[in-house]
Design an enzyme around this catalytic site. Structure first.
Site, mmCIF file in Angstrom:
data_model
loop_
_atom_site.group_PDB
_atom_site.id
_atom_site.type_symbol
_atom_site.label_atom_id
_atom_site.label_comp_id
_atom_site.label_asym_id
_atom_site.label_seq_id
_atom_site.Cartn_x
_atom_site.Cartn_y
_atom_site.Cartn_z
ATOM 1 N N TYR A 121 -1.552 -0.744 10.025
ATOM 2 C CA TYR A 121 -1.701 -1.074 8.608
ATOM 3 C C TYR A 121 -0.404 -0.774 7.851
ATOM 4 O O TYR A 121 0.058 -1.582 7.036
ATOM 5 C CB TYR A 121 -2.871 -0.282 8.024
ATOM 6 C CG TYR A 121 -3.152 -0.571 6.573
ATOM 7 C CD1 TYR A 121 -3.732 -1.763 6.188
ATOM 8 C CD2 TYR A 121 -2.848 0.372 5.593
ATOM 9 C CE1 TYR A 121 -4.006 -2.025 4.849
ATOM 10 C CE2 TYR A 121 -3.120 0.123 4.259
ATOM 11 C CZ TYR A 121 -3.690 -1.077 3.894
ATOM 12 O OH TYR A 121 -3.950 -1.333 2.580
ATOM 13 N N SER A 157 0.828 -1.188 0.000
ATOM 14 C CA SER A 157 0.000 0.000 0.000
ATOM 15 C C SER A 157 0.869 1.247 0.000
ATOM 16 O O SER A 157 1.955 1.250 0.584
ATOM 17 C CB SER A 157 -0.885 0.010 1.252
ATOM 18 O OG SER A 157 -1.566 1.238 1.383
#
Length: 155
Positions: free
Chosen positions: A16, A3
């Protein structure tokens, strides 16, 4: 899949970000360890509208425009690069980090030494303070988020 939250940064996503950057490390380790068997491993940082980001606030006109742009970036835009990297045509492409945003494909850089300083007499905190800002600070990576780095509209 990694990401841009891991590669660039974002607010409120420490867990995350750490997990997705761990995937980058794992992918690189696989690429290094398995190259002798012709096993390839790459990462893709996708930009796509999914359930995970469908709660992005859209109250102001600017936010509504931004969300509308995100909604145009579908997972189908990610698939061609994924299929290509898994195919024999991508032979020799391994250990890389790609990004896909609508019709754009990015190649991300990876951590490498960019500057160095040394002292033959060694370091103390005071000596570091005297030298580090002038010698290294011009090359510091700024604290930015994806929206700062990708300041242009998707094409």
């Amino acid at each position: 899949m990694t990401s841009t939250s891991a590669l660039v940064g974002n607010f409120g996503q420490a867990n995350y970000m750490a997990a997705k950057f761990g995937i980058v490390g794992l992918s690189r380790a696989i690429a290094l360890d398995m190259q002798r068997f012709n096993v390839r491993s790459n990462c893709i940082a996708p930009f796509a509208w999914t359930r995970m980001i469908d709660s992005i606030p859209a109250e102001t006109p600017e936010e509504k425009v931004r969300v509308a742009r995100f909604q145009e970036m579908t997972p189908e835009k990610i698939a061609p690069l994924t299929v290509y990297l898994a195919s024999d045509r991508a032979q020799g492409i391994t250990g890389q980090i790609f990004g896909v945003r609508s019709n754009e494909i990015f190649l991300f850089n990876q951590p490498r030494v960019i500057r160095t300083i040394h002292r033959s007499d060694g370091w103390t905190p005071e000596k570091i303070d005297q030298q580090v800002r002038g010698a290294l600070a011009p090359s510091f990576t700024p604290l930015e988020r994806s929206s700062d780095v990708f300041s242009w509209d998707p094409v």
